[in-house]
Design a protein around this motif. Structure first.
Motif, PDB file in Angstrom:
ATOM      1  N   SER A  42       0.867  -1.183   0.000  1.00 14.82           N
ATOM      2  CA  SER A  42       0.000   0.000   0.000  1.00 14.82           C
ATOM      3  C   SER A  42       0.902   1.231   0.000  1.00 14.82           C
ATOM      4  O   SER A  42       1.975   1.222   0.592  1.00 14.82           O
ATOM      5  N   VAL A  43       0.428   2.267  -0.660  1.00 10.91           N
ATOM      6  CA  VAL A  43       1.224   3.482  -0.827  1.00 10.91           C
ATOM      7  C   VAL A  43       0.591   4.609  -0.037  1.00 10.91           C
ATOM      8  O   VAL A  43      -0.629   4.801  -0.063  1.00 10.91           O
ATOM      9  N   ARG A  44       1.443   5.372   0.663  1.00  9.99           N
ATOM     10  CA  ARG A  44       0.971   6.528   1.433  1.00  9.99           C
ATOM     11  C   ARG A  44       1.749   7.750   0.971  1.00  9.99           C
ATOM     12  O   ARG A  44       2.976   7.709   0.854  1.00  9.99           O
ATOM     13  N   GLU A  45       1.042   8.816   0.710  1.00  9.02           N
ATOM     14  CA  GLU A  45       1.673  10.086   0.331  1.00  9.02           C
ATOM     15  C   GLU A  45       2.196  10.767   1.590  1.00  9.02           C
ATOM     16  O   GLU A  45       1.493  10.849   2.590  1.00  9.02           O
ATOM     17  N   LEU A  46       3.421  11.252   1.532  1.00 10.02           N
ATOM     18  CA  LEU A  46       4.032  11.913   2.677  1.00 10.02           C
ATOM     19  C   LEU A  46       3.923  13.426   2.550  1.00 10.02           C
ATOM     20  O   LEU A  46       3.731  13.955   1.457  1.00 10.02           O
ATOM     21  N   HIS A  47       4.077  14.127   3.670  1.00  6.23           N
ATOM     22  CA  HIS A  47       3.984  15.596   3.682  1.00  6.23           C
ATOM     23  C   HIS A  47       5.007  16.252   2.777  1.00  6.23           C
ATOM     24  O   HIS A  47       4.765  17.306   2.213  1.00  6.23           O
ATOM     25  N   ASN A  48       6.168  15.621   2.621  1.00  2.00           N
ATOM     26  CA  ASN A  48       7.224  16.216   1.806  1.00  2.00           C
ATOM     27  C   ASN A  48       7.058  15.925   0.315  1.00  2.00           C
ATOM     28  O   ASN A  48       7.932  16.243  -0.481  1.00  2.00           O
ATOM     29  N   GLY A  49       5.948  15.287  -0.061  1.00  3.34           N
ATOM     30  CA  GLY A  49       5.697  14.977  -1.463  1.00  3.34           C
ATOM     31  C   GLY A  49       6.173  13.604  -1.881  1.00  3.34           C
ATOM     32  O   GLY A  49       5.884  13.148  -2.978  1.00  3.34           O
ATOM     33  N   GLY A  50       6.906  12.921  -1.010  1.00  5.96           N
ATOM     34  CA  GLY A  50       7.380  11.578  -1.319  1.00  5.96           C
ATOM     35  C   GLY A  50       6.296  10.543  -1.063  1.00  5.96           C
ATOM     36  O   GLY A  50       5.166  10.868  -0.693  1.00  5.96           O
ATOM     37  N   GLN A  51       6.654   9.308  -1.292  1.00  6.59           N
ATOM     38  CA  GLN A  51       5.734   8.209  -1.058  1.00  6.59           C
ATOM     39  C   GLN A  51       6.396   7.151  -0.191  1.00  6.59           C
ATOM     40  O   GLN A  51       7.603   6.956  -0.246  1.00  6.59           O
ATOM     41  N   LEU A  52       5.572   6.473   0.586  1.00  7.33           N
ATOM     42  CA  LEU A  52       6.020   5.367   1.415  1.00  7.33           C
ATOM     43  C   LEU A  52       5.205   4.149   1.019  1.00  7.33           C
ATOM     44  O   LEU A  52       3.970   4.194   1.054  1.00  7.33           O
ATOM     45  N   VAL A  53       5.876   3.089   0.605  1.00  4.78           N
ATOM     46  CA  VAL A  53       5.179   1.853   0.280  1.00  4.78           C
ATOM     47  C   VAL A  53       5.437   0.860   1.414  1.00  4.78           C
ATOM     48  O   VAL A  53       6.550   0.756   1.923  1.00  4.78           O
ATOM     49  N   ASP A  83      10.934   4.179  -6.962  1.00  2.77           N
ATOM     50  CA  ASP A  83      10.857   3.023  -7.857  1.00  2.77           C
ATOM     51  C   ASP A  83      10.175   1.824  -7.205  1.00  2.77           C
ATOM     52  O   ASP A  83       9.582   0.997  -7.895  1.00  2.77           O
ATOM     53  N   MET A  84      10.253   1.703  -5.894  1.00  2.00           N
ATOM     54  CA  MET A  84       9.691   0.550  -5.203  1.00  2.00           C
ATOM     55  C   MET A  84       8.169   0.505  -5.316  1.00  2.00           C
ATOM     56  O   MET A  84       7.581  -0.573  -5.339  1.00  2.00           O
ATOM     57  N   VAL A  85       7.536   1.658  -5.422  1.00  4.70           N
ATOM     58  CA  VAL A  85       6.076   1.693  -5.595  1.00  4.70           C
ATOM     59  C   VAL A  85       5.707   0.936  -6.871  1.00  4.70           C
ATOM     60  O   VAL A  85       4.820   0.080  -6.868  1.00  4.70           O
ATOM     61  N   GLU A  86       6.406   1.228  -7.941  1.00  8.55           N
ATOM     62  CA  GLU A  86       6.130   0.565  -9.218  1.00  8.55           C
ATOM     63  C   GLU A  86       6.559  -0.901  -9.182  1.00  8.55           C
ATOM     64  O   GLU A  86       5.859  -1.768  -9.704  1.00  8.55           O
ATOM     65  N   LEU A  87       7.684  -1.191  -8.564  1.00  6.83           N
ATOM     66  CA  LEU A  87       8.191  -2.561  -8.526  1.00  6.83           C
ATOM     67  C   LEU A  87       7.280  -3.515  -7.783  1.00  6.83           C
ATOM     68  O   LEU A  87       7.201  -4.696  -8.108  1.00  6.83           O
TER      69      LEU A  87
END
Length: 142
Positions: A42-53, A83-87
């Protein structure tokens, strides 16, 4: 022996033979896991604009008389690599995957006070076998 300095350094300090002491080795935090996906990424949008999977895998334990009912360890994996989000996008429950990374402890404040959890911060990941086939894919994120 009369001269303790004649003993190998591991014997003097009580370190098992073949092991190095802390003074002789750099600190390392390396994890290699292989297991079944038990919670899809699952992907979460972070405050800094990044993503955490985030995903979870179960790693089978060797059989043990001490804990016959605990057959596997559930382990949470996370990655901040874009890249891990897509992978991991097409991973499904039951897929066999391999993950490398480092053990991290994360802290936060909860309604009950300070809380923490250990997670594996993934550096590379690949699906070894899909749950419904024997197809092998090899993808990684460096």
């Amino acid at each position: 022996m009369d001269n303790p300095s004649a003993l190998p350094s591991s014997s003097r300090r009580g370190t098992p033979a073949g092991w190095q002491t802390c003074e002789e080795v750099e600190h390392r935090n390396e994890i290699l896991l292989a297991g079944r996906v038990i919670a899809e990424p699952s992907v979460r949008e972070l405050h800094n604009g990044g993503q955490l999977v985030t995903w979870r895998i179960a790693v089978n334990r060797p059989s043990s008389k001490r804990r016959p009912r605990q057959e596997a360890d559930p382990i949470t994996c996370v990655s901040f690599h874009r890249d891990m989000v897509e992978l991991t996008r097409d991973w499904r429950i039951g897929d066999t995957v391999q993950v490398t990374g480092a053990l991290r402890r994360r802290f936060w404040r909860s309604v009950h006070g300070a809380a923490s959890v250990f997670e594996v911060e993934a550096k590379t990941a690949r699906r070894v076998k899909a749950a419904d086939s024997s197809a092998v894919t090899s993808r990684g994120c460096q």
